[in-house]
Design an enzyme around this catalytic site. Structure first.
Site, PDB file in Angstrom:
ATOM      1  N   HIS A  84       3.316  -4.891  12.811  1.00 45.45           N
ATOM      2  CA  HIS A  84       2.367  -5.332  11.784  1.00 45.45           C
ATOM      3  C   HIS A  84       2.146  -6.848  11.809  1.00 45.45           C
ATOM      4  CE1 HIS A  84       0.195  -5.321   7.999  1.00 45.45           C
ATOM      5  NE2 HIS A  84       0.310  -4.009   7.915  1.00 45.45           N
ATOM      6  N   GLU A  98      -3.062  -2.765  14.358  1.00 48.51           N
ATOM      7  CA  GLU A  98      -1.842  -1.955  14.327  1.00 48.51           C
ATOM      8  C   GLU A  98      -2.095  -0.666  15.109  1.00 48.51           C
ATOM      9  OE1 GLU A  98      -0.991  -1.356  10.061  1.00 48.51           O
ATOM     10  OE2 GLU A  98      -2.388  -2.987   9.808  1.00 48.51           O
ATOM     11  N   HIS A 138       3.392   2.693   4.570  1.00 54.30           N
ATOM     12  CA  HIS A 138       4.375   2.119   5.495  1.00 54.30           C
ATOM     13  C   HIS A 138       5.802   2.594   5.191  1.00 54.30           C
ATOM     14  CE1 HIS A 138       1.101  -0.039   7.138  1.00 54.30           C
ATOM     15  NE2 HIS A 138       1.099  -1.081   6.328  1.00 54.30           N
TER      16      HIS A 138
HETATM   17  C1  GAL Z   1      -2.139  -2.545   6.241  1.00 56.58           C
HETATM   18  C2  GAL Z   1      -2.877  -1.651   5.320  1.00 56.58           C
HETATM   19  C3  GAL Z   1      -3.478  -2.516   4.239  1.00 56.58           C
HETATM   20  C4  GAL Z   1      -2.389  -3.285   3.516  1.00 56.58           C
HETATM   21  C5  GAL Z   1      -1.525  -4.013   4.532  1.00 56.58           C
HETATM   22  C6  GAL Z   1      -0.321  -4.654   3.904  1.00 56.58           C
HETATM   23  O1  GAL Z   1      -1.604  -1.810   7.304  1.00 56.58           O
HETATM   24  O2  GAL Z   1      -3.862  -0.906   5.993  1.00 56.58           O
HETATM   25  O3  GAL Z   1      -4.204  -1.727   3.314  1.00 56.58           O
HETATM   26  O4  GAL Z   1      -1.610  -2.406   2.759  1.00 56.58           O
HETATM   27  O5  GAL Z   1      -1.082  -3.155   5.523  1.00 56.58           O
HETATM   28  O6  GAL Z   1      -0.636  -5.564   2.931  1.00 56.58           O
END
Ligand code: GAL
Length: 346
Positions: free
Chosen positions: A178, A312, A105
């Site tokens: 998210h 997402e 991210h």
């Molecule tokens: C998601 C990701 C997960 C985790 C989460 C945040 O997008 O795929 O593995 O990192 O975000 O906790």
């Protein structure tokens, strides 16, 4: 529309909270801190208001403890980049790693931690647009990028999320929202009995627990990844399917069938609230909150594993390192725009 001060950021700026309501009793709250979706109230089948997104009560928590990205706008790049590196126009680009060797991210200084500006509010349409100027070199990416994140609450009970990007050099533009949803209400247990259908005959398997795709596009047939006909989210989650063991639940990119913009339909088993997701993006990361544990949230909630799920909409994970995946690179001066719609019904 109502506007109030959400809190004071560490940089001594006022973060605001905007509330929009439609005529059917839906209420959306968003903040210019992180262009974050803070709450989303939907009447359930009994007429009770349910806030269907996980989150916090205070700005301070969004600023200091949101390592799980509740409600956040993720950018420039959602999901993972293996070994925090890739090549663009023959140049090797290095990013700060923040998950073992991966960039997740967009590293430690994500857009979810920035104070965005309000570009436009349209009270009649229940719409708001936030904007952020991200300078050349920000998070390690090239190009001055101007990004906008829009939210609109329609009278058809849709939350329309738009992201636009314009850059002074070729760069990555792969933002997503998210939000973690629990259609029974954010503080009402797990999402394991929600029913879900996904418009995806394929998914991108991961190599191991680091969640980097192998590059294959695999059929969901005869695997727990098959949601084409709809089933309970938890129905096959504890099977010994290796992909689910790597990630402790679903945390995978589904390859959307792009003949339709329909991505997914989810129903809260207790509330009867349904959410239909549509997008113009090629993939959706379906994540079941596998890593949530004793996370304090709004209204004294303590969120545990599987308390919420994310859908997402985005380019595939690590797409910058896989030529066979659609590219999240935008060219200098070319406007990119993506729309994802979450529509509710009870
Ligand atoms: C998601 C990701 C997960 C985790 C989460 C945040 O997008 O795929 O593995 O990192 O975000 O906790």
């Amino acid at each position: 529309m109502e506007k109030r001060v959400f809190g004071r950021t560490k940089n001594d700026e006022n973060a605001l909270l905007f509330t929009f309501e439609n005529k059917n009793g839906m209420k959306l709250e968003v903040s210019d801190f992180g262009a974050t979706l803070v709450s989303l109230c939907v009447p359930d089948k009994y007429g009770r208001q349910q806030d269907v997104v996980l989150g916090y009560d205070s700005l301070k928590e969004y600023e200091e403890t949101n390592d799980v990205y509740f409600g956040a706008t993720i950018g420039r790049n959602a999901n993972r980049i293996a070994d925090a590196r890739f090549t663009l126009n023959d140049e090797e680009i290095h990013l700060p790693a923040n998950e073992e060797t991966n960039s997740l991210h967009s590293g430690p200084d994500g857009y979810h931690l920035r104070q965005w500006k309000v570009k436009m509010i349209d009270e009649a349409r229940n719409a708001i647009i936030f904007q952020l100027a991200s300078p050349n070199g920000d998070q390690g990416f090239p190009g001055d990028l101007f990004i906008e994140a829009g939210y609109e609450l329609t009278e058809d009970n849709e939350v329309i999320v738009t992201h636009t990007g314009l850059s002074t050099a070729d760069t990555v533009f792969n933002p997503t929202n998210h939000s973690y949803f629990n259609l029974n209400g954010h503080n009402n247990g797990t999402i394991l009995n929600h029913q879900m259908q996904m418009n995806a005959k394929y998914f991108t398997p991961v190599e191991d627990h680091r969640s980097i795709p192998t590059g294959e596009i695999k059929a969901v047939d005869w695997t727990p990844m098959d949601f084409t006909k709809g089933k309970g989210i938890g129905e096959e989650m504890s099977s010994s399917f290796m992909q689910l063991l790597y990630t402790r639940g679903y945390d995978h990119n589904f390859v959307l069938d792009r003949e339709k913009s329909f991505a997914s339909l989810v129903v809260g088993d207790q509330s009867g609230i349904t959410m239909k997701v549509s997008t113009d993006l090629p993939g959706v990361q379906f994540y079941t909150g596998n890593f949530l544990k004793n996370k304090s949230g709004k209204e004294k909630a303590i969120y545990q594993q599987y308390a919420g799920f994310c859908l997402e909409a985005q380019y595939f994970p690590d797409a910058v390192n896989h030529d066979s995946f659609d590219s999240p690179i935008i060219r200098k001066g070319e406007l990119a725009e993506h729309t994802t719609i979450y529509q509710f019904q009870n």
